[in-house]
Design a protein around this motif. Structure first.
Motif, PDB file in Angstrom:
ATOM      1  N   LEU A  75       4.230  -1.287 -11.529  1.00  0.00           N
ATOM      2  CA  LEU A  75       4.647   0.109 -11.425  1.00  0.00           C
ATOM      3  C   LEU A  75       3.577   0.943 -10.733  1.00  0.00           C
ATOM      4  N   VAL A  76       4.032   1.935  -9.973  1.00  0.00           N
ATOM      5  CA  VAL A  76       3.148   2.951  -9.409  1.00  0.00           C
ATOM      6  C   VAL A  76       3.570   4.291  -9.986  1.00  0.00           C
ATOM      7  N   PHE A  77       2.587   5.114 -10.353  1.00  0.00           N
ATOM      8  CA  PHE A  77       2.849   6.389 -11.023  1.00  0.00           C
ATOM      9  C   PHE A  77       2.454   7.541 -10.106  1.00  0.00           C
ATOM     10  N   LEU A  78       3.412   8.431  -9.854  1.00  0.00           N
ATOM     11  CA  LEU A  78       3.238   9.531  -8.918  1.00  0.00           C
ATOM     12  C   LEU A  78       3.145  10.864  -9.660  1.00  0.00           C
ATOM     13  N   PRO A  79       2.167  11.705  -9.322  1.00  0.00           N
ATOM     14  CA  PRO A  79       2.163  13.097  -9.806  1.00  0.00           C
ATOM     15  C   PRO A  79       2.744  13.993  -8.704  1.00  0.00           C
ATOM     16  N   THR A  80       3.980  14.442  -8.852  1.00  0.00           N
ATOM     17  CA  THR A  80       4.631  15.184  -7.770  1.00  0.00           C
ATOM     18  C   THR A  80       4.371  16.683  -7.884  1.00  0.00           C
ATOM     19  N   THR A  81       4.634  17.384  -6.784  1.00  0.00           N
ATOM     20  CA  THR A  81       4.338  18.814  -6.714  1.00  0.00           C
ATOM     21  C   THR A  81       5.620  19.628  -6.682  1.00  0.00           C
ATOM     22  N   ASN A 100       5.760  16.872  -2.718  1.00  0.00           N
ATOM     23  CA  ASN A 100       4.942  15.763  -2.241  1.00  0.00           C
ATOM     24  C   ASN A 100       3.952  15.292  -3.304  1.00  0.00           C
ATOM     25  N   VAL A 101       3.235  14.233  -2.992  1.00  0.00           N
ATOM     26  CA  VAL A 101       2.185  13.707  -3.867  1.00  0.00           C
ATOM     27  C   VAL A 101       0.873  13.817  -3.111  1.00  0.00           C
ATOM     28  N   TRP A 102       0.141  14.898  -3.369  1.00  0.00           N
ATOM     29  CA  TRP A 102      -1.149  15.069  -2.691  1.00  0.00           C
ATOM     30  C   TRP A 102      -2.307  14.569  -3.550  1.00  0.00           C
ATOM     31  N   ALA A 103      -2.096  14.484  -4.851  1.00  0.00           N
ATOM     32  CA  ALA A 103      -3.151  14.028  -5.763  1.00  0.00           C
ATOM     33  C   ALA A 103      -3.166  12.497  -5.824  1.00  0.00           C
ATOM     34  N   VAL A 154       0.858  -1.180   0.000  1.00  0.00           N
ATOM     35  CA  VAL A 154       0.000   0.000   0.000  1.00  0.00           C
ATOM     36  C   VAL A 154       0.897   1.233   0.000  1.00  0.00           C
ATOM     37  N   VAL A 155       0.648   2.143  -0.946  1.00  0.00           N
ATOM     38  CA  VAL A 155       1.482   3.324  -1.153  1.00  0.00           C
ATOM     39  C   VAL A 155       0.649   4.560  -0.843  1.00  0.00           C
ATOM     40  N   VAL A 156       1.242   5.505  -0.098  1.00  0.00           N
ATOM     41  CA  VAL A 156       0.501   6.681   0.330  1.00  0.00           C
ATOM     42  C   VAL A 156       1.351   7.938   0.144  1.00  0.00           C
ATOM     43  N   GLY A 157       0.693   9.014  -0.289  1.00  0.00           N
ATOM     44  CA  GLY A 157       1.346  10.312  -0.410  1.00  0.00           C
ATOM     45  C   GLY A 157       0.973  11.207   0.760  1.00  0.00           C
TER      46      GLY A 157
END
Length: 674
Positions: free
Chosen positions: A256-262, A243-246, A196-199
């Motif tokens: 793979l997990v895809f992150l939208p970073t800020t 961070n990744v708030w979205a 489980v991955v969390v931002g």
């Protein structure tokens, strides 16, 4: 479309009856193959139920004024499950809305989260290694406003005792917070390969040395820490966040997990973080099981505009003309759409580095260029010109807007923040926001809500910022550790109207293969904000997203109190379903016992000043003998458009006449005084 290609695309669609992920599927396409509700019958929809969470009665008005009900329900384990702004998880009967169970994590009302009390959704995971029917063999995961990760049994709502401590893991932030709500979790985690991955959501513009935007992963069964990833390299720079708030996306097959970073901290001055800021403002692909970096693509270099990535990366299989290709589609606040190869992160179509405005404040080190997509057109205009100012009433105009917009630096997109004040358009919450985009895999069309507004940003020298108390409606960021504080406000007239011409919110459909806009439709009216409920079709800002169906419909909420349906082919608005308060959330649709439902959280939006509520509302087609509902209305009812337009025109002329009389009277009084 050839039959083979159509079949392959349909195989990529989510299950026909469920909505098991926040974004419809793990890749966030927000597409449902359901076809029961169509453009021909959508006008017959009736309310199925309205469920109240109880927050309006149980919480103090001042506390509710700091909430945003943005949750998307999931249909899992024969229940409709969602979270409230205070992280209560509720399971309902999908047909009646009757409550089946409820879990309250007891988030403190004194938390004062910087981004309001909000929970955009929960995540469902079925453990393939657990015995069928065993406790917590299927789980609900949620991040909280007080930075916990919680695991519940999906059938009963009971905490999973084997996960962390009594079903929860508390995030270790690593540095003291300025106040408890500086750090929170607002978007749903993702789960894949037993991880489980969390931002996190961290308050902007508080300080240079802000909390780090670390993405964290835990074992989905035990809660044990698995890995962490910091988008920034901190050698020689002073900054936090990125961070990744979205919401994030996962590709189970690729692992793979895809992150939208800020952006790094603070948003509007980057003198302490020279260079392009590593993996900030980027789409980042990591190995789900290890956190290993696979690739990263940056959409903004050295961001000083708060142009972070606010939307879930959409995973799709598109026809580029040379066959099918797995891609990541990333919409942005600027109205760009980047389309990247899912394995390499390379742009599918060329992205150009173009020169952008320079001349930042002392100590700033701007990037000389920024990336611009070339194939997919911009979803909205990206420059504000004098003729774009909204003159209302038309003859007299708006003196308050004239005063706000004059003397500002305005060199187009990427004009740097300044001490004189800078016009930022699209605004820092504009373009596409957390609602993200939706993709129709059959017709290869992308749909997205967009917001049009102007932000006015001003840098305040540190000596002048001490003791500064901005008026209501003006954001003030101290940016402690930087030589400048900042103020930010939306350009708005004294009548409460945006200073830019309408539309203020539009739904856009894009043919990705052809690289063209198919249609653009205004969403929302002034009915719930204007005197006498005058419904000017000017649109409203649209931070929320849409749900699309194989039945040919696009559903969306807005800042007015309606759920709407649009024809996916033409963009024509077909139906409005009245809500108790605005539904500023992403709608979803599901099939239950042979009936298709459309549901949306209707809680208003405290930051936009709308009425606040606590409802989850669902619609369906009428059953035999069931009367039509006053809550629903088609747009093209006989005579409706003529009379509504006639009334609006008469009232508008009356307002103009009153404004002209007042102007003439003031001018006469000034002349008499002289």
């Amino acid at each position: 479309m050839p039959g083979t290609l159509l079949g392959l695309l349909l195989l990529a669609a989510p299950p026909a009856c469920a909505w098991e992920y926040w974004g419809g599927d793990s890749g966030g396409q927000r597409f449902s193959p359901l076809t029961q509700i169509t453009p021909a019958n959508v006008g017959n929809l009736v309310p199925a139920f309205e469920f109240h969470t109880g927050d309006l009665e149980a919480r103090a008005p001042a506390l509710m004024a700091r909430t945003k009900f943005e949750a998307t329900p999931l249909l899992v384990e024969d229940s409709l499950i969602f979270c409230t702004p205070f992280n209560e998880v509720i399971a309902l009967d999908p047909a009646t809305g009757a409550q089946k169970w409820r879990y309250d994590p007891k988030v403190s009302p004194s938390q004062r989260p910087g981004n309001r009390y909000v929970c955009r959704g929960i995540t469902y995971w079925a453990d393939g290694q657990a015995a069928k029917g065993a406790p917590c063999s299927s789980r609900i995961f949620m991040g909280t406003n007080d930075y916990r990760v919680i695991a519940l049994d999906a059938r009963s709502g009971t905490p999973c005792a084997d996960f962390g401590t009594n079903g929860e893991v508390r995030i270790e932030i690593g540095k003291p917070l300025v106040w408890p709500g500086e750090f929170q979790i607002t978007s749903p985690p993702v789960v894949s390969h037993g991880v489980v991955v969390v931002g996190s959501s961290i308050s902007d513009n508080v300080r240079v040395d802000a909390p780090l935007g670390i993405v964290r992963a835990f074992d989905a069964r035990s809660g044990a820490a698995r890995w962490s990833f910091d988008p920034l390299v901190h050698d020689g720079i002073s900054a936090g966040h990125a961070n990744v708030w979205a919401p994030m996306s996962v590709d189970d097959e690729r692992g793979l997990v895809f992150l939208p970073t800020t952006s790094p901290s603070p948003d509007f001055w980057g003198g302490e973080r020279p260079g392009n800021d590593e993996h900030a403002n980027s789409v980042v692909a990591l190995r789900t099981e290890t956190g290993e970096l696979v690739w990263s693509f940056q959409t903004v270099h050295h961001d000083v505009w708060d142009y972070d990535l606010p939307a879930q990366p959409t995973l799709a299989r598109i026809d580029t003309g040379d066959g099918l290709r797995d891609v990541v589609i990333q919409p942005t606040k600027q109205g760009f759409v980047f389309v990247l190869d899912r394995d390499t992160g390379k742009p599918v179509w060329p992205v150009e580095e173009r020169a952008v405005p320079q001349g930042g404040v002392e100590g700033e080190k701007l990037s000389p260029t920024q990336p611009f997509p070339t194939h997919v057109p911009d979803l909205m205009p990206q420059r504000f010109a004098p003729e774009d100012e909204f003159k209302f009433p038309p003859i007299i105009g708006s003196p308050s807007c004239d005063a706000q917009l004059s003397g500002l630096r305005n060199d187009g997109l990427y004009t740097p923040p300044s001490m004189q004040g800078t016009m930022i358009f699209p605004m820092t919450g504009g373009g596409v926001n957390w609602g993200g985009a939706a993709f129709d895999p059959i017709n290869q069309v992308l749909f997205a809500n967009t917001s049009y507004a102007v932000h006015l940003v001003k840098l305040i020298p540190r000596a002048e910022a001490e003791g500064l108390k901005p008026p209501p409606g003006v954001d003030f960021g101290r940016q402690i550790g930087a030589p400048f504080a900042m103020t930010r406000k939306v350009a708005m007239s004294k009548l409460g109207l945006l200073c830019n011409k309408p539309p203020w919110g539009a739904l856009v459909a894009v043919d990705l293969k052809a690289g063209k806009i198919l249609w653009r439709s205004t969403v929302g009216t002034t009915e719930d904000r204007a005197p006498l409920e005058i419904a000017f079709k000017w649109g409203t800002p649209l931070v929320n997203g849409v749900a699309i169906t194989a039945g040919g419909l696009v559903f969306t909420g807005a800042m007015d109190a309606y759920l709407r349906a649009f024809d996916a082919k033409s963009g024509e608005e077909l139906w409005q379903g009245r809500l108790p308060v605005p539904g500023v959330a992403n709608p979803m649709t599901y099939l239950w016992k042979g009936e298709q439902y459309v549901a949306i959280a209707a809680g208003g939006h405290s930051e936009a000043g709308t009425t606040i509520g606590d409802s989850l509302v669902a619609f369906r087609l009428p059953r035999p003998g069931e009367a039509p509902s006053l809550w629903s209305r088609t747009i093209d009812r006989p005579g409706g458009r003529f009379w509504s337009k006639a009334i609006v025109c008469v009232l508008a002329l009356a307002l103009i006449a009153v404004a002209m009389w007042r102007w003439w009277r003031r001018a006469r009084l000034r002349k008499t005084a002289i």
